[in-house]
Scaffold this active site. Structure first.
Site, mmCIF file in Angstrom:
data_model
loop_
_atom_site.group_PDB
_atom_site.id
_atom_site.type_symbol
_atom_site.label_atom_id
_atom_site.label_comp_id
_atom_site.label_asym_id
_atom_site.label_seq_id
_atom_site.Cartn_x
_atom_site.Cartn_y
_atom_site.Cartn_z
ATOM 1 N N LYS A 1 0.832 -1.218 0.000
ATOM 2 C CA LYS A 1 0.000 0.000 0.000
ATOM 3 C C LYS A 1 0.864 1.264 0.000
ATOM 4 O O LYS A 1 0.460 2.294 -0.521
ATOM 5 C CB LYS A 1 -0.904 -0.034 1.227
ATOM 6 C CG LYS A 1 -1.950 1.054 1.277
ATOM 7 C CD LYS A 1 -2.913 0.735 2.389
ATOM 8 C CE LYS A 1 -3.947 1.821 2.609
ATOM 9 N NZ LYS A 1 -4.891 1.418 3.663
ATOM 10 N N GLU B 1 -11.054 5.924 4.862
ATOM 11 C CA GLU B 1 -11.091 4.997 6.004
ATOM 12 C C GLU B 1 -11.741 5.600 7.252
ATOM 13 O O GLU B 1 -12.605 4.965 7.859
ATOM 14 C CB GLU B 1 -9.668 4.508 6.317
ATOM 15 C CG GLU B 1 -9.194 3.507 5.280
ATOM 16 C CD GLU B 1 -7.685 3.327 5.245
ATOM 17 O OE1 GLU B 1 -6.991 3.808 6.162
ATOM 18 O OE2 GLU B 1 -7.201 2.700 4.287
ATOM 19 N N ASP C 1 -6.806 7.187 13.852
ATOM 20 C CA ASP C 1 -6.645 5.890 13.181
ATOM 21 C C ASP C 1 -5.169 5.593 12.959
ATOM 22 O O ASP C 1 -4.539 6.178 12.078
ATOM 23 C CB ASP C 1 -7.409 5.930 11.841
ATOM 24 C CG ASP C 1 -7.281 4.626 11.050
ATOM 25 O OD1 ASP C 1 -6.540 3.723 11.472
ATOM 26 O OD2 ASP C 1 -7.939 4.522 10.005
#
Ligand code: AMP
Length: 517
Positions: free
Chosen positions: A74, A153, A175
């Site tokens: 990623k 997200e 996060d």
């Protein structure tokens, strides 16, 4: 009709979820009965043909077969130069490796649900730029998924959290995942989810905490006479796996040991939570700074924030919970599973996409009815990056003029005007930048387009350049000739960083032909 699912395509772990008949999203277990799948691909080759293995089994091979492993892909999304060359002699782009992970998730979901998967919402970090979003979408297409939308997200996490809690107010989502950190401020009002602002660091996550622990342990091993373990590829891959396990243990116990065998001799290094926390304090401080920057930028103070939500596996580290509690003066919300929240929210969004655009998954689905629990939800997001255009200043020097600022609501549309620089200029080269610095050295040109101009415009004729960000934060560019008051057309960007249609078609053929275990 087949089903649609939500996919959290994480740096270290991925997860898939589906909306159940009761209107609540649930995690889909993979073929091994796990709720998350490591985002790891082992390129096994048999008779010169790649047969990639994705997930836990692949992760376990990271230490023994590091040359054939791809992890953390990623971090390379949107980098057109990145390649992995398999031992069978095949070269893979980041989109293709991600597609293999998505293909495995799709395959396992089909097995678990006993139905074909028609489409998916795939999540991305909020600050992913246009190139990385497009790369993610391409990965989905290569994997044979109809990508209904890429969703941020933290917004996905808030969707699952908001549904759960049913509470109105302002929430801060912190996060910290395996590879990335995101902080997002959003307002929940009934079924409306409005993102106020977002910030983050795409190179800050559990992986970096692993690195620090590896350094601590390898120093200790060196003192015991094991030499420099980190300089040996095989040993350091083994150490990485063991340190990740040790890090997780330190979330529950004060002290743990890492055992390594070096040159046939056994070694043991003991690490304490205190030493780990000290070694990683600058990483934690960086997340704190990003949270404070976001509050400054959006003009919010802690007393206006009602809830703090922790998302991402790395928020299991006690120091994270302590930091957030200390900063905010609030106890982080309970009941959110940090590994699952993002996929669960994506599943809700996937069902909403089908309800509003049934044609996305074929006409039979026109009768799809959204369960009452999620009916009427509205999500509004903000841009994570400023976008500008290269203009000439009065001295004839190029500079970046911001067209869409950071944290502008999406979808959105903004314009800037500038004059032609010579008489009867025949074309204008629209260069789209990313970043808010006027100096071109500090922004990235993400794409450009040469646009023909009508004949006979005198120097200084006004042109209006309009950028439109759609729901997925993909950019559309339109130029208006203000002299003749007409549009010169809307143009897709020729992107520097993404695959062409030709590359994409070739990748689809290549990846679809590969069997995944
Ligand atoms: P995510 O990408 O959100 O799945 O986060 C995965 C990251 O969370 C990896 O870096 C894991 O090492 C980390 N993680 C998972 N569980 C724990 C735990 N109990 N303590 C510390 N880190 C954890």
């Amino acid at each position: 009709m087949g089903r649609v699912i939500g996919i959290d395509l994480g740096t270290t772990y991925s997860a898939a979820a589906v909306l159940g008949d009761d209107g609540l999203p649930e995690i889909i277990q993979n073929a091994d009965g796990e709720t998350t799948t490591p985002s790891v691909v082992l390129f096994q080759s048999f008779d010169g043909v790649d047969e990639p293995l994705v997930g836990t089994m692949a992760k376990h091979s990271a230490a023994s077969d590091p040359d054939n492993i791809v992890q953390f892909v990623k971090r390379n999304m949107g980098d057109p130069h990145w390649r992995f060359d398999s031992s069978a002699g095949v070269s893979y782009t980041a989109e293709e490796v991600s597609a293999l992970i998505l293909k495995k998730l799709k395959q396992d979901a089909e097995l678990a649900l006993g139905e074909k998967i028609d489409g998916a919402v795939i999540t991305v970090p909020a600050y992913f730029d246009d190139a990385r979003r497009t790369a993610t979408k391409h990965a989905g297409v290569i994997a044979g998924l109809n990508v209904l939308r890429v969703l941020n997200e933290p917004t996905a996490a808030a969707l699952s959290f908001g549904l759960d809690a049913g509470q109105d107010g302002v929430a801060l989502v912190y996060d910290l995942g395996g590879g990335t950190f995101d902080v997002t401020l959003l307002r929940i009002e009934g079924a409306r989810f409005e993102v106020i602002g977002t910030d983050g660091d795409r190179n800050l996550g559990g992986f970096d905490f692993d690195n620090e622990l590896m350094r601590l342990v390898s120093d200790d091993l060196a003192k015991q006479g094991a030499g420099d373990v980190l300089s040996d590829f095989l040993l350091s891959s083994e150490l990485r796996e063991k340190c990740e396990t040790a890090k997780r243990a330190l979330s529950n116990v004060e002290k743990t040991s890492v055992h390594m065998s070096v040159g046939g001799k056994p070694y043991r290094a003991t690490v304490t939570r205190a030493a780990f926390e000290e070694a990683t304090s600058s990483l934690l401080r960086r997340t704190r700074e990003l949270v404070e920057d976001l509050l400054d930028e959006t003009g919010y103070s802690w007393d206006r924030i009602d809830q703090v939500v922790l998302v991402g596996g790395s928020t299991r580290m006690p120091m994270v919970r302590e930091l957030v509690t200390m900063m905010s003066g609030k106890t982080p919300a309970r009941g959110v599973n940090p590994d699952e929240a993002v996929a669960l929210g994506a599943a809700v969004q996937a069902a909403m996409e089908v309800e509003s655009h049934p044609e996305l998954v074929g006409s039979e689905s026109a009768a799809y009815e959204l369960p009452a629990a999620v009916s009427g939800i509205e999500v509004s997001d903000v841009t994570s990056q400023a976008l500008g255009v290269v203009m000439l200043d009065d001295d004839g020097k190029d500079y970046n003029r911001v067209v869409i600022p950071r944290n502008a609501p999406v979808p959105s549309e903004y314009s800037q005007e500038g004059g032609t620089v010579i008489d009867n200029q025949r074309t204008i080269n629209v260069q789209v930048t990313q970043g808010d610095d006027p100096d071109l050295d500090f922004v990235v040109i993400i794409g450009s387009r040469e646009i023909p101009l009508p004949e006979g415009l005198p120097k200084g004729s006004l042109l209006r350049i309009t950028y439109r960000y759609d729901f997925e934060q993909t950019v559309h560019v339109e130029v208006h000739d203000m002299t003749n008051r007409r549009s010169l057309g809307e143009f897709a960007l020729e992107r520097v960083a993404n695959m062409s249609q030709e590359d994409l078609d070739a990748a689809i053929t290549k990846i679809r032909g590969i069997d995944i275990e």
